[in-house]
Design a protein around this motif. Structure first.
Motif, PDB file in Angstrom:
ATOM      1  N   PHE A  10       0.792  -1.230   0.000  1.00  0.00           N
ATOM      2  CA  PHE A  10       0.000   0.000   0.000  1.00  0.00           C
ATOM      3  C   PHE A  10       0.827   1.285   0.000  1.00  0.00           C
ATOM      4  N   GLN A  11       2.109   1.202   0.325  1.00  0.00           N
ATOM      5  CA  GLN A  11       2.959   2.378   0.213  1.00  0.00           C
ATOM      6  C   GLN A  11       3.754   2.369  -1.087  1.00  0.00           C
ATOM      7  N   PHE A  12       4.293   1.191  -1.429  1.00  0.00           N
ATOM      8  CA  PHE A  12       5.091   1.077  -2.648  1.00  0.00           C
ATOM      9  C   PHE A  12       4.279   0.515  -3.821  1.00  0.00           C
ATOM     10  N   HIS A  13       3.015   0.143  -3.558  1.00  0.00           N
ATOM     11  CA  HIS A  13       2.079  -0.324  -4.589  1.00  0.00           C
ATOM     12  C   HIS A  13       2.556  -1.590  -5.299  1.00  0.00           C
ATOM     13  N   HIS A  14       3.289  -2.443  -4.582  1.00  0.00           N
ATOM     14  CA  HIS A  14       3.668  -3.751  -5.101  1.00  0.00           C
ATOM     15  C   HIS A  14       2.666  -4.777  -4.568  1.00  0.00           C
ATOM     16  N   LEU A  15       1.467  -4.751  -5.112  1.00  0.00           N
ATOM     17  CA  LEU A  15       0.396  -5.569  -4.550  1.00  0.00           C
ATOM     18  C   LEU A  15       0.647  -7.056  -4.755  1.00  0.00           C
ATOM     19  N   GLY A  16       1.249  -7.424  -5.867  1.00  0.00           N
ATOM     20  CA  GLY A  16       1.556  -8.827  -6.085  1.00  0.00           C
ATOM     21  C   GLY A  16       2.552  -9.344  -5.066  1.00  0.00           C
ATOM     22  N   TYR A  17       3.594  -8.556  -4.794  1.00  0.00           N
ATOM     23  CA  TYR A  17       4.582  -8.963  -3.800  1.00  0.00           C
ATOM     24  C   TYR A  17       3.992  -8.915  -2.387  1.00  0.00           C
ATOM     25  N   GLY A  18       3.099  -7.955  -2.153  1.00  0.00           N
ATOM     26  CA  GLY A  18       2.413  -7.920  -0.861  1.00  0.00           C
ATOM     27  C   GLY A  18       1.571  -9.162  -0.639  1.00  0.00           C
ATOM     28  N   ALA A  19       0.914  -9.641  -1.706  1.00  0.00           N
ATOM     29  CA  ALA A  19       0.143 -10.880  -1.598  1.00  0.00           C
ATOM     30  C   ALA A  19       1.060 -12.060  -1.320  1.00  0.00           C
ATOM     31  N   THR A  20       2.253 -12.047  -1.893  1.00  0.00           N
ATOM     32  CA  THR A  20       3.224 -13.114  -1.631  1.00  0.00           C
ATOM     33  C   THR A  20       3.646 -13.111  -0.165  1.00  0.00           C
ATOM     34  N   LEU A  21       3.861 -11.924   0.391  1.00  0.00           N
ATOM     35  CA  LEU A  21       4.178 -11.831   1.819  1.00  0.00           C
ATOM     36  C   LEU A  21       3.010 -12.311   2.672  1.00  0.00           C
ATOM     37  N   SER A  22       1.783 -12.082   2.211  1.00  0.00           N
ATOM     38  CA  SER A  22       0.610 -12.589   2.927  1.00  0.00           C
ATOM     39  C   SER A  22       0.591 -14.111   2.943  1.00  0.00           C
ATOM     40  N   VAL A  23       0.954 -14.721   1.820  1.00  0.00           N
ATOM     41  CA  VAL A  23       1.038 -16.184   1.769  1.00  0.00           C
ATOM     42  C   VAL A  23       2.094 -16.686   2.752  1.00  0.00           C
ATOM     43  N   LEU A  24       3.234 -16.000   2.818  1.00  0.00           N
ATOM     44  CA  LEU A  24       4.282 -16.369   3.776  1.00  0.00           C
ATOM     45  C   LEU A  24       3.776 -16.253   5.202  1.00  0.00           C
ATOM     46  N   LEU A  25       3.073 -15.166   5.509  1.00  0.00           N
ATOM     47  CA  LEU A  25       2.524 -14.981   6.851  1.00  0.00           C
ATOM     48  C   LEU A  25       1.532 -16.082   7.196  1.00  0.00           C
ATOM     49  N   PHE A  26       0.654 -16.414   6.249  1.00  0.00           N
ATOM     50  CA  PHE A  26      -0.312 -17.487   6.488  1.00  0.00           C
ATOM     51  C   PHE A  26       0.397 -18.812   6.748  1.00  0.00           C
ATOM     52  N   ALA A  27       1.448 -19.097   5.983  1.00  0.00           N
ATOM     53  CA  ALA A  27       2.180 -20.348   6.161  1.00  0.00           C
ATOM     54  C   ALA A  27       2.841 -20.405   7.539  1.00  0.00           C
ATOM     55  N   ILE A  28       3.402 -19.281   7.993  1.00  0.00           N
ATOM     56  CA  ILE A  28       4.048 -19.248   9.304  1.00  0.00           C
ATOM     57  C   ILE A  28       3.021 -19.462  10.420  1.00  0.00           C
ATOM     58  N   VAL A  29       1.888 -18.750  10.346  1.00  0.00           N
ATOM     59  CA  VAL A  29       0.847 -18.891  11.371  1.00  0.00           C
ATOM     60  C   VAL A  29       0.308 -20.319  11.390  1.00  0.00           C
ATOM     61  N   ALA A  30       0.032 -20.877  10.214  1.00  0.00           N
ATOM     62  CA  ALA A  30      -0.498 -22.239  10.146  1.00  0.00           C
ATOM     63  C   ALA A  30       0.499 -23.248  10.696  1.00  0.00           C
ATOM     64  N   ALA A  31       1.779 -23.082  10.369  1.00  0.00           N
ATOM     65  CA  ALA A  31       2.796 -24.022  10.835  1.00  0.00           C
ATOM     66  C   ALA A  31       2.955 -23.962  12.358  1.00  0.00           C
ATOM     67  N   LEU A  32       2.996 -22.752  12.909  1.00  0.00           N
ATOM     68  CA  LEU A  32       3.161 -22.622  14.360  1.00  0.00           C
ATOM     69  C   LEU A  32       1.936 -23.152  15.103  1.00  0.00           C
ATOM     70  N   THR A  33       0.745 -22.873  14.590  1.00  0.00           N
ATOM     71  CA  THR A  33      -0.468 -23.386  15.227  1.00  0.00           C
ATOM     72  C   THR A  33      -0.507 -24.908  15.182  1.00  0.00           C
ATOM     73  N   PHE A  34      -0.162 -25.478  14.034  1.00  0.00           N
ATOM     74  CA  PHE A  34      -0.137 -26.935  13.900  1.00  0.00           C
ATOM     75  C   PHE A  34       0.901 -27.549  14.836  1.00  0.00           C
ATOM     76  N   LEU A  35       2.061 -26.904  14.945  1.00  0.00           N
ATOM     77  CA  LEU A  35       3.115 -27.417  15.824  1.00  0.00           C
ATOM     78  C   LEU A  35       2.669 -27.389  17.283  1.00  0.00           C
ATOM     79  N   GLN A  36       2.058 -26.295  17.708  1.00  0.00           N
ATOM     80  CA  GLN A  36       1.578 -26.212  19.079  1.00  0.00           C
ATOM     81  C   GLN A  36       0.498 -27.255  19.348  1.00  0.00           C
TER      82      GLN A  36
END
Length: 309
Positions: free
Chosen positions: A271-297
């Motif tokens: 939203f600042q640099f307008h790289h929405l595709g790369y921002g969506a990629t970071l969202s996928v990374l965030l989702f993967a991290i949250v899902a992995a940590l929740t599954f591990l716990q």
């Protein structure tokens, strides 16, 4: 007998499609439909769209939307800022989880005692939970400035405080403390509820056997409240990875990138640099991290939750 030819009252006619079982199933589906529709519209579809956007380069200003394949993911791997962002995210999450759970459990143990005024203290510690997040953060922004209230109190006792939100060594600590004070009351209430469900007879029997306070806490309290510890740890870990408003208001990711956590970096890219595709990629990374940590716990619950076998 004539009664044998009578149809049972309320039963569907023989050969009818709408049997009692089908009607019951339909009622069940209708009851579950709002939740299912909400999950599809507000969880599954956004997840699918985010992954789809991560495969594209979307420039809102130029009005282009081009398929990029795995280019955004290659950019993610080669991003020189990602290591520092993930480091800040890990540091923030560890500090928040450890301080929040420790402080909440200590408060719950103290407020579980039969002392006068405990109701007032419970209200005091829980009240920040219901306060507006932005109002809470803005208030602390003024308090933590170089000429703010915290340094004013330090000056009153002859000490000089730093600029808490602009120092490399104090900015992250300040953000963590502000977040802990905001939400510690929620975990405190959960722990307090769990503590009040522990049978008093167990403590009395342990005292008769000569067990000290620490032994009673370690051998009785912790095992019996371990399901609540699991719940609060999952909630706190997931919440620590989704913090945005506090960073945006207090430090804007600075000084440098010392407090730029993954969610704020995602916001900057999209939203600042307008790289929405790369921002969506970071969202996928965030989702993967949250899902992995929740599954591990959740998988580890059999080792440290008392009621699991």
């Amino acid at each position: 007998m004539a009664a044998t030819g009578l149809r049972t009252r309320g039963a569907a006619p023989r050969g009818s499609y709408w049997t009692i079982r089908r009607r019951d199933n339909l009622v069940g589906y209708l009851m579950a439909a709002p939740q299912l529709i909400g999950m599809v519209l507000f969880v599954l579809m956004p997840l699918g769209l985010v992954f789809w956007y991560s495969l594209h380069e979307w420039n809102v200003l130029a009005g282009t939307f081009e398929f990029a394949g795995g280019e955004n993911y290659r950019k993610l791997v080669a991003d020189p800022s990602l290591r520092s962002v993930l480091g800040a995210t890990v540091l923030f999450s560890i500090g928040l989880v450890v301080l929040n759970l420790t402080f909440a459990l200590a408060l719950a143990v103290l407020l579980n005692q039969r002392l006068r005024g405990t109701t007032i203290f419970r209200t005091v510690f829980f009240s920040p939970v219901v306060v507006s997040l932005v109002a809470w953060t803005v208030t602390w922004q003024f308090l933590l400035q170089s000429n703010g209230g915290i340094n004013g109190l330090l000056a009153a006792v002859g000490m000089t405080g730093p600029n808490w939100l602009r120092g490399e060594s104090t900015a992250m600590v300040s953000v963590v403390v502000v977040q802990v004070l905001k939400n510690v009351g929620l975990n405190m209430v959960l722990f307090l509820s769990a503590l009040q469900s522990v049978p008093r007879q167990l403590y009395e029997a342990a005292e008769l056997d000569g067990a000290g306070a620490w032994t009673r806490f370690r051998r009785i309290t912790l095992p019996l409240i371990s399901p609540t510890v699991l719940l609060t740890s999952i909630i706190t870990v997931v919440g620590s990875l989704q913090v945005f408003a506090q960073i945006a208001v207090l430090t804007q990711g600075g000084p440098g990138t010392s407090t730029t956590v993954l969610v704020y970096y995602l916001y900057q890219q999209a939203f600042q640099f307008h790289h929405l595709g790369y921002g969506a990629t970071l969202s996928v990374l965030l989702f993967a991290i949250v899902a992995a940590l929740t599954f591990l716990q959740w998988r580890m619950r059999r080792k440290w939750v008392f009621h699991e076998s």
